[in-house]
Scaffold this active site. Structure first.
Site, short mmCIF file in Angstrom:
data_model
loop_
_atom_site.label_atom_id
_atom_site.label_comp_id
_atom_site.label_asym_id
_atom_site.label_seq_id
_atom_site.Cartn_x
_atom_site.Cartn_y
_atom_site.Cartn_z
N ARG A 13 0.80 -1.21 -0.19
CA ARG A 13 -0.05 0.00 0.06
C ARG A 13 0.89 1.37 -0.07
O ARG A 13 1.85 1.48 0.75
CB ARG A 13 -0.83 0.22 1.18
CG ARG A 13 -1.89 -1.12 1.00
CD ARG A 13 -3.19 -1.09 2.20
NE ARG A 13 -3.59 -2.35 2.13
CZ ARG A 13 -4.28 -2.85 1.23
NH1 ARG A 13 -4.63 -2.01 0.17
NH2 ARG A 13 -4.98 -4.17 1.23
N ASP A 14 0.45 2.26 -0.98
CA ASP A 14 1.09 3.43 -0.81
C ASP A 14 0.94 4.15 0.40
O ASP A 14 -0.01 4.23 1.24
CB ASP A 14 0.76 4.47 -1.87
CG ASP A 14 1.44 5.69 -2.34
OD1 ASP A 14 2.24 5.77 -3.27
OD2 ASP A 14 1.51 6.65 -1.36
N ILE A 15 2.05 4.72 1.02
CA ILE A 15 2.27 5.37 2.32
C ILE A 15 1.27 6.73 2.44
O ILE A 15 0.82 7.20 3.36
CB ILE A 15 3.29 5.77 2.76
CG1 ILE A 15 3.50 5.69 4.18
CG2 ILE A 15 4.10 7.02 2.07
CD1 ILE A 15 5.10 5.59 4.59
N ASN A 28 4.95 6.41 -13.36
CA ASN A 28 5.54 7.66 -13.63
C ASN A 28 6.93 7.28 -14.06
O ASN A 28 7.54 6.47 -13.36
CB ASN A 28 5.51 8.48 -12.47
CG ASN A 28 3.88 8.83 -12.13
OD1 ASN A 28 3.46 9.34 -13.01
ND2 ASN A 28 3.73 9.00 -10.90
N GLU A 46 9.33 9.96 -8.42
CA GLU A 46 10.10 10.50 -7.14
C GLU A 46 11.00 9.36 -6.55
O GLU A 46 11.85 9.45 -6.03
CB GLU A 46 8.90 10.54 -5.92
CG GLU A 46 8.13 11.90 -6.23
CD GLU A 46 6.83 12.05 -5.09
OE1 GLU A 46 6.87 11.37 -4.24
OE2 GLU A 46 5.94 12.97 -5.35
N VAL A 47 10.53 8.04 -6.86
CA VAL A 47 11.06 6.79 -6.58
C VAL A 47 11.60 6.17 -7.80
O VAL A 47 11.05 5.92 -8.54
CB VAL A 47 10.45 5.93 -5.70
CG1 VAL A 47 11.29 4.72 -5.06
CG2 VAL A 47 9.90 6.51 -4.30
N HIS A 93 7.56 1.09 -10.61
CA HIS A 93 6.65 0.85 -9.89
C HIS A 93 5.21 1.32 -10.70
O HIS A 93 5.21 2.11 -11.44
CB HIS A 93 6.22 1.50 -8.34
CG HIS A 93 6.71 2.92 -8.55
ND1 HIS A 93 7.79 3.58 -8.44
CD2 HIS A 93 5.65 3.90 -8.28
CE1 HIS A 93 7.85 4.79 -8.64
NE2 HIS A 93 6.43 5.07 -8.50
N HIS A 143 1.21 2.30 -10.12
CA HIS A 143 0.28 2.80 -9.08
C HIS A 143 -1.09 2.16 -9.35
O HIS A 143 -1.48 2.26 -10.52
CB HIS A 143 -0.02 4.28 -8.92
CG HIS A 143 1.12 5.00 -8.70
ND1 HIS A 143 1.23 5.51 -7.35
CD2 HIS A 143 2.34 5.28 -9.25
CE1 HIS A 143 2.41 6.04 -7.28
NE2 HIS A 143 3.12 6.18 -8.43
P1 AMP Z 1 6.16 8.31 -7.87
O1 AMP Z 1 5.98 9.85 -7.98
O2 AMP Z 1 5.48 7.62 -8.97
O3 AMP Z 1 7.75 7.95 -8.02
O4 AMP Z 1 5.34 7.73 -6.62
C1 AMP Z 1 6.28 7.38 -5.41
C2 AMP Z 1 5.15 6.86 -4.42
O5 AMP Z 1 5.77 6.15 -3.38
C3 AMP Z 1 4.20 8.02 -3.90
O6 AMP Z 1 2.83 8.06 -4.09
C4 AMP Z 1 4.45 7.79 -2.28
O7 AMP Z 1 3.60 8.09 -1.69
C5 AMP Z 1 5.15 6.36 -2.42
N1 AMP Z 1 5.82 5.93 -1.12
C6 AMP Z 1 7.03 6.59 -0.92
N2 AMP Z 1 7.63 6.14 0.13
C7 AMP Z 1 7.02 4.88 0.65
C8 AMP Z 1 7.04 3.76 1.52
N3 AMP Z 1 8.07 3.75 2.34
N4 AMP Z 1 5.96 3.13 1.83
C9 AMP Z 1 5.02 2.97 0.55
N5 AMP Z 1 4.80 3.73 -0.18
C10 AMP Z 1 5.87 5.04 -0.52
#
Ligand code: AMP
Length: 123
Positions: free
Chosen positions: A34-36, A93, A101-102, A106, A108
């Protein structure tokens, strides 16, 4: 294209068990959790366990087994989360323009409410 994978990214830490996660599904090659900061009642992230930066990296370099496992896991998450009937959205993304961001691939999986149009008009 040269992809440089940063093994200090937060999803790499989740995969190594250094950071907890709320797991929805785990298979040989895939983890879903689950997304945080959920943007919808259902907001699950599905990631491959391998070190892939983004979708096109995965599509080029992942094995057939990884690709099949990842794709079927996304479908299984839709089923388990109960969004098949009313519909859902899958987003991945990538890079700067995609506001990733990460830097670990991944998708969503979003659902559980009406999600509106896919993109807002440019400001
Ligand atoms: P993106 O902008 O597509 O890279 O989205 C990264 C997603 O990772 C965001 O929706 C964040 O809320 C989610 N996220 C970041 N850290 C965590 C975590 N520790 N556990 C779950 N989701 C996370």
């Amino acid at each position: 294209m040269t992809y440089v994978y940063d093994d200090q990214n937060i999803f790499a830490k989740i995969l190594r068990g250094e950071i907890p996660n709320d797991t929805v599904l785990e298979t040989e090659h895939t983890l879903a959790f689950r997304d945080i900061q959920p943007q919808a009642p259902v907001h699950v992230l599905v990631i491959p366990k391998g070190p892939y930066v983004c979708y096109d990296h995965f599509a080029r370099d992942a094995s057939d087994a990884e690709i099949v496992d990842f794709t079927r896991s996304g479908g299984e998450v839709c089923k388990r989360e109960g969004v098949q009937e009313n519909g859902y959205r899958i987003i991945s993304n990538a890079g700067e323009a995609g506001v990733q961001e990460v830097p670990h691939l991944h998708i969503h999986v979003l659902g559980g409410r009406g999600l509106g149009r896919m993109l807002q008009p440019a400001p």
